[in-house]
Design a protein around this motif. Structure first.
Motif, PDB file in Angstrom:
ATOM      1  N   THR A   1       0.835  -1.197   0.000  1.00 24.22           N
ATOM      2  CA  THR A   1       0.000   0.000   0.000  1.00 24.22           C
ATOM      3  C   THR A   1       0.871   1.249   0.000  1.00 24.22           C
ATOM      4  O   THR A   1       0.665   2.169  -0.793  1.00 24.22           O
ATOM      5  N   ALA A   2       1.864   1.266   0.904  1.00 23.93           N
ATOM      6  CA  ALA A   2       2.769   2.415   0.972  1.00 23.93           C
ATOM      7  C   ALA A   2       3.550   2.568  -0.324  1.00 23.93           C
ATOM      8  O   ALA A   2       3.707   3.676  -0.845  1.00 23.93           O
ATOM      9  N   ALA A   3       4.021   1.448  -0.873  1.00 21.64           N
ATOM     10  CA  ALA A   3       4.774   1.498  -2.123  1.00 21.64           C
ATOM     11  C   ALA A   3       3.922   2.038  -3.264  1.00 21.64           C
ATOM     12  O   ALA A   3       4.377   2.859  -4.066  1.00 21.64           O
ATOM     13  N   THR A   4       2.665   1.603  -3.320  1.00 18.26           N
ATOM     14  CA  THR A   4       1.773   2.044  -4.396  1.00 18.26           C
ATOM     15  C   THR A   4       1.483   3.537  -4.286  1.00 18.26           C
ATOM     16  O   THR A   4       1.516   4.265  -5.281  1.00 18.26           O
ATOM     17  N   VAL A   5       1.200   4.008  -3.069  1.00 15.62           N
ATOM     18  CA  VAL A   5       0.948   5.441  -2.872  1.00 15.62           C
ATOM     19  C   VAL A   5       2.188   6.244  -3.255  1.00 15.62           C
ATOM     20  O   VAL A   5       2.093   7.319  -3.852  1.00 15.62           O
ATOM     21  N   MET A   6       3.364   5.708  -2.919  1.00 13.56           N
ATOM     22  CA  MET A   6       4.617   6.384  -3.264  1.00 13.56           C
ATOM     23  C   MET A   6       4.794   6.455  -4.777  1.00 13.56           C
ATOM     24  O   MET A   6       5.184   7.496  -5.325  1.00 13.56           O
ATOM     25  N   ILE A   7       4.504   5.363  -5.465  1.00 11.26           N
ATOM     26  CA  ILE A   7       4.621   5.343  -6.934  1.00 11.26           C
ATOM     27  C   ILE A   7       3.650   6.335  -7.558  1.00 11.26           C
ATOM     28  O   ILE A   7       4.003   7.075  -8.486  1.00 11.26           O
ATOM     29  N   VAL A   8       2.409   6.362  -7.060  1.00 13.31           N
ATOM     30  CA  VAL A   8       1.412   7.324  -7.561  1.00 13.31           C
ATOM     31  C   VAL A   8       1.924   8.747  -7.359  1.00 13.31           C
ATOM     32  O   VAL A   8       1.752   9.620  -8.219  1.00 13.31           O
ATOM     33  N   GLY A   9       2.580   8.983  -6.215  1.00 15.50           N
ATOM     34  CA  GLY A   9       3.141  10.311  -5.955  1.00 15.50           C
ATOM     35  C   GLY A   9       4.225  10.680  -6.943  1.00 15.50           C
ATOM     36  O   GLY A   9       4.287  11.820  -7.414  1.00 15.50           O
TER      37      GLY A   9
ATOM     38  N   VAL B   1      -5.687  -1.875  -2.716  1.00  9.47           N
ATOM     39  CA  VAL B   1      -5.823  -0.878  -3.792  1.00  9.47           C
ATOM     40  C   VAL B   1      -6.559   0.373  -3.325  1.00  9.47           C
ATOM     41  O   VAL B   1      -6.463   1.429  -3.955  1.00  9.47           O
ATOM     42  N   VAL B   2      -7.300   0.277  -2.221  1.00 12.90           N
ATOM     43  CA  VAL B   2      -8.187   1.368  -1.818  1.00 12.90           C
ATOM     44  C   VAL B   2      -7.407   2.640  -1.481  1.00 12.90           C
ATOM     45  O   VAL B   2      -7.746   3.735  -1.942  1.00 12.90           O
ATOM     46  N   THR B   3      -6.350   2.498  -0.684  1.00 13.12           N
ATOM     47  CA  THR B   3      -5.586   3.673  -0.264  1.00 13.12           C
ATOM     48  C   THR B   3      -5.009   4.418  -1.460  1.00 13.12           C
ATOM     49  O   THR B   3      -5.063   5.650  -1.531  1.00 13.12           O
ATOM     50  N   ALA B   4      -4.438   3.663  -2.397  1.00 16.78           N
ATOM     51  CA  ALA B   4      -3.857   4.297  -3.588  1.00 16.78           C
ATOM     52  C   ALA B   4      -4.926   4.984  -4.429  1.00 16.78           C
ATOM     53  O   ALA B   4      -4.687   6.066  -4.992  1.00 16.78           O
ATOM     54  N   MET B   5      -6.103   4.378  -4.524  1.00 11.84           N
ATOM     55  CA  MET B   5      -7.200   4.994  -5.279  1.00 11.84           C
ATOM     56  C   MET B   5      -7.603   6.326  -4.646  1.00 11.84           C
ATOM     57  O   MET B   5      -7.815   7.327  -5.340  1.00 11.84           O
ATOM     58  N   ILE B   6      -7.695   6.338  -3.329  1.00 10.33           N
ATOM     59  CA  ILE B   6      -8.056   7.571  -2.623  1.00 10.33           C
ATOM     60  C   ILE B   6      -6.967   8.620  -2.809  1.00 10.33           C
ATOM     61  O   ILE B   6      -7.251   9.800  -3.049  1.00 10.33           O
ATOM     62  N   ALA B   7      -5.697   8.180  -2.700  1.00  8.42           N
ATOM     63  CA  ALA B   7      -4.571   9.113  -2.834  1.00  8.42           C
ATOM     64  C   ALA B   7      -4.524   9.760  -4.213  1.00  8.42           C
ATOM     65  O   ALA B   7      -4.000  10.861  -4.365  1.00  8.42           O
ATOM     66  N   SER B   8      -5.070   9.094  -5.221  1.00  3.11           N
ATOM     67  CA  SER B   8      -4.976   9.604  -6.594  1.00  3.11           C
ATOM     68  C   SER B   8      -6.129  10.536  -6.979  1.00  3.11           C
ATOM     69  O   SER B   8      -6.092  11.151  -8.043  1.00  3.11           O
ATOM     70  N   LEU B   9      -7.146  10.645  -6.121  1.00  2.00           N
ATOM     71  CA  LEU B   9      -8.349  11.388  -6.495  1.00  2.00           C
ATOM     72  C   LEU B   9      -8.057  12.829  -6.890  1.00  2.00           C
ATOM     73  O   LEU B   9      -8.633  13.355  -7.838  1.00  2.00           O
ATOM     74  N   LYS B  10      -7.166  13.486  -6.147  1.00  3.12           N
ATOM     75  CA  LYS B  10      -6.856  14.886  -6.430  1.00  3.12           C
ATOM     76  C   LYS B  10      -5.516  15.045  -7.119  1.00  3.12           C
ATOM     77  O   LYS B  10      -4.995  16.153  -7.218  1.00  3.12           O
TER      78      LYS B  10
ATOM     79  N   SER C   1       0.805  12.809  -0.106  1.00  3.99           N
ATOM     80  CA  SER C   1       2.227  12.507  -0.218  1.00  3.99           C
ATOM     81  C   SER C   1       2.989  12.845   1.053  1.00  3.99           C
ATOM     82  O   SER C   1       4.131  12.408   1.235  1.00  3.99           O
ATOM     83  N   VAL C   2       2.370  13.619   1.944  1.00  6.91           N
ATOM     84  CA  VAL C   2       3.046  14.034   3.173  1.00  6.91           C
ATOM     85  C   VAL C   2       3.455  12.825   4.010  1.00  6.91           C
ATOM     86  O   VAL C   2       4.479  12.839   4.692  1.00  6.91           O
ATOM     87  N   GLN C   3       2.665  11.752   3.963  1.00  9.34           N
ATOM     88  CA  GLN C   3       3.003  10.562   4.752  1.00  9.34           C
ATOM     89  C   GLN C   3       4.257   9.873   4.229  1.00  9.34           C
ATOM     90  O   GLN C   3       4.829   9.026   4.916  1.00  9.34           O
ATOM     91  N   PHE C   4       4.696  10.243   3.021  1.00  5.31           N
ATOM     92  CA  PHE C   4       5.957   9.749   2.467  1.00  5.31           C
ATOM     93  C   PHE C   4       6.816  10.970   2.158  1.00  5.31           C
ATOM     94  O   PHE C   4       6.808  11.472   1.033  1.00  5.31           O
ATOM     95  N   PRO C   5       7.567  11.476   3.147  1.00  3.21           N
ATOM     96  CA  PRO C   5       8.307  12.733   2.982  1.00  3.21           C
ATOM     97  C   PRO C   5       9.185  12.778   1.742  1.00  3.21           C
ATOM     98  O   PRO C   5       9.294  13.826   1.102  1.00  3.21           O
ATOM     99  N   SER C   6       9.816  11.652   1.386  1.00  3.12           N
ATOM    100  CA  SER C   6      10.688  11.670   0.214  1.00  3.12           C
ATOM    101  C   SER C   6       9.907  12.021  -1.042  1.00  3.12           C
ATOM    102  O   SER C   6      10.392  12.747  -1.917  1.00  3.12           O
ATOM    103  N   VAL C   7       8.662  11.518  -1.145  1.00  2.00           N
ATOM    104  CA  VAL C   7       7.806  11.847  -2.292  1.00  2.00           C
ATOM    105  C   VAL C   7       7.342  13.299  -2.194  1.00  2.00           C
ATOM    106  O   VAL C   7       7.365  14.043  -3.177  1.00  2.00           O
ATOM    107  N   GLY C   8       6.900  13.705  -1.006  1.00  2.00           N
ATOM    108  CA  GLY C   8       6.416  15.076  -0.812  1.00  2.00           C
ATOM    109  C   GLY C   8       7.475  16.105  -1.136  1.00  2.00           C
ATOM    110  O   GLY C   8       7.182  17.164  -1.709  1.00  2.00           O
ATOM    111  N   LEU C   9       8.734  15.828  -0.791  1.00  3.09           N
ATOM    112  CA  LEU C   9       9.821  16.763  -1.076  1.00  3.09           C
ATOM    113  C   LEU C   9      10.095  16.849  -2.572  1.00  3.09           C
ATOM    114  O   LEU C   9      10.364  17.936  -3.094  1.00  3.09           O
ATOM    115  N   VAL C  10      10.029  15.713  -3.261  1.00  3.69           N
ATOM    116  CA  VAL C  10      10.196  15.725  -4.720  1.00  3.69           C
ATOM    117  C   VAL C  10       9.099  16.550  -5.365  1.00  3.69           C
ATOM    118  O   VAL C  10       9.348  17.348  -6.285  1.00  3.69           O
TER     119      VAL C  10
END
Length: 529
Positions: A65-73, A222-231, A323-332
């Motif tokens: 889940t974390a990896a997928t959200v990171m990739i989406v970011g 898949v749910v978390t990544a789907m939600i993360a991608s909405l905006k 993306s804030v929950q994954f600082p490396s992604v948020g900083l990019v």
């Protein structure tokens, strides 16, 4: 049997398990986030390389889940193309099976040993803190699993509980959906499968029911990544949807052959926990091998399924709250947004500094652009503040601080250009104009200021310290040039109008301030803050 005690032990074990996963994941992320970013951006030459990158990513993050959200970011930030994301997503599903394989080792009796070693490493030296967190986290994982397994033992004597599970087991799809829903709620497939370990080892559910739980756990991720991608961007939404379709295809392919699958699992050896872990691994490996050759086509299908719609231009393009929950992604994402701000200043404000002296419409356009940049400044500022509230490692903290400084310099630079429009408006109100000589001298200083700005932005984008040093070394030259031009104005070409003289001096001062922000950016890049 005391249902309250059983519920407390079960939920308490689950809570400790989830906390352990979080602690271990944070430790792994902190010890490797910078290298992970570089690795993920380089090892994506084709889908097979991408799949390998996804395996490593999920193995490090300990969560698909974390990896997928990171990739989406990363897709949202434009660092990974949609086609390359397909392979990484499939690989990440395989990588996360390592966690379940580790949990399947019968070492719950030694959970507290892991906790002790983890605490000692954590407090021994700050250099070992991240590694201590990894060991401590896994200690909690194994301890929580032991509590959950213990909570299942009294349930073996409950006819009501056994009959309820047997009734659900008669409807495989229901088992899959329940497991998917549970995974979506707790956002951790490993915890769902760990519960299946406990239920199966206690004899409360069959191995076949546990395999159905594995299917559901994979679907629920898949749910978390789907939600993360909405905006997020359209490509990020396509990546999240493709991930969901990948999982659904895997379940559809495996469901008709579940009985054969279950019969084959004991052939690989191991106890029932290992067989469930193997089922999880085999499911994702087969799914990856089956779908990887079609990744490029999937990307094309996602574009057709989610076509671009004409939408009003958004001020903020790259950053998003999730993306804030994954600082490396948020900083990019923050860096990409700031590069975009720099582009706006470079192409929509600074080129008009000379033209707006005689054109009111251009001045109005510059003022409108400054309002957009002001909005972006606030968005990036709050985004970085939210990131800094997370538990960052030293490199991430330094990067966040540098981006805050850069954001401030960009906003102040845009403000300075806007102030120049007000300065020039004094000429209109007084019916005055700069002479040809005065406009030529302003343009002369402008050329040098633009060179230093371009170098500063190049240094920021490419992390080029040599270019940053070049900007700093240009400072005495530009200061000397401004003094000479001001001297020439007063003693050789001064206008008879005091208003024109003030405007000329103010424009010179404004360009010096713009140049100073370029120097500040270079200082920030070199760590001189």
């Amino acid at each position: 049997m005391n249902w309250i005690e059983v519920s407390i032990q079960l939920l308490g074990g689950l809570a400790i398990f989830l906390y352990g996963m979080h602690v271990a994941s944070e430790g792994l992320r902190k010890s490797s986030s910078y290298q992970l970013n570089l690795f993920l951006r380089k090892v994506t030459k084709n889908q097979w390389y991408g799949a390998f990158a996804g395996i490593v990513l999920a193995a490090i993050l300990q969560s698909s889940t974390a990896a997928t959200v990171m990739i989406v970011g990363f897709v949202n930030a434009g660092l990974i193309s949609l086609k390359r994301a397909m392979g990484i997503l499939l690989g990440s599903a395989v990588g996360t099976t390592l966690t379940v394989q580790l949990i399947a080792f019968a070492i719950t009796d030694y959970a507290l040993v892991f906790v002790i070693i983890g605490v000692l490493l954590y407090f021994f030296d700050s250099k070992f803190r991240a590694y201590g967190a990894i060991v401590l986290g896994f200690g909690f994982v194994f301890f929580g699993l032991g509590l959950m397994t213990g909570a299942m033992e009294p349930l073996q004597s409950s006819e009501l509980f056994r009959e309820s599970l047997m009734m659900i087991a008669e409807y495989p799809l229901l088992f899959v959906l329940v497991a998917a829903l549970f995974t979506a709620i707790i956002q951790n497939s490993a915890a769902t499968i760990a519960l299946a370990f406990a239920l199966t080892s206690s004899g409360l559910i069959s191995l076949e029911a546990a395999v159905y739980t594995v299917y559901g756990a994979n679907l629920g991720t898949v749910v978390t990544a789907m939600i993360a991608s909405l905006k997020a961007s359209k490509d990020a939404q396509r990546a999240a949807l493709a991930h969901a379709i990948f999982k659904a295809i895997g379940v559809i392919v495996f469901l008709p052959f579940t009985s054969l699958f279950v019969q084959a699992l004991p052939l690989l050896g191991g106890d029932v926990e290992r067989q469930i872990a193997n089922a999880h691994t085999i499911f994702n490996i087969v799914n990856m091998l089956l779908l990887l050759p079609f990744c490029d086509r999937f990307a094309d299908w996602m574009v057709k399924l989610l076509p671009e719609k004409p939408e009003p231009a958004k001020d903020v393009q790259y950053i998003d709250r999730d993306s804030v929950q994954f600082p490396s992604v948020g900083l990019v994402q923050a860096r990409k947004e700031l590069e975009r701000v720099a582009g706006k200043i470079r192409h929509h404000m600074l080129p008009h500094m000379i033209a707006m002296i005689q054109n009111e419409r251009i001045r109005e356009a510059v003022i409108a652009e400054e309002k957009v940049i002001d909005h972006l400044y606030k968005a990036v500022y709050h985004h970085l503040q939210r990131i800094m509230e997370q538990n960052l490692n030293d490199r991430e903290s330094e990067e966040a601080l540098k981006l805050l400084y850069f954001n401030n310099d960009m906003e102040r630079m845009a403000n300075t250009v806007k102030d120049m429009t007000r300065t020039i408006a004094k000429l209109d109100r007084g019916g005055k104009q700069l002479s040809e000589w005065e406009r030529a001298k302003v343009a002369e200083l402008y050329e040098e200021v633009m060179k230093s700005f371009d170098d500063a932005i190049q240094a920021f984008k490419e992390q080029d310290e040599e270019v940053a040093i070049r900007v700093i070394h240009s400072n005495p030259k530009i200061l000397r040039m401004e003094r000479e031009l001001r001297y020439q104005h007063f003693y050789q070409g001064a206008s008879t109008s005091s208003t024109v003289s003030v405007v000329f001096s103010d424009l010179m001062n404004s360009m010096l301030r713009i140049h100073q922000h370029s120097v500040n950016i270079s200082h920030t890049l070199l760590g001189m803050v």
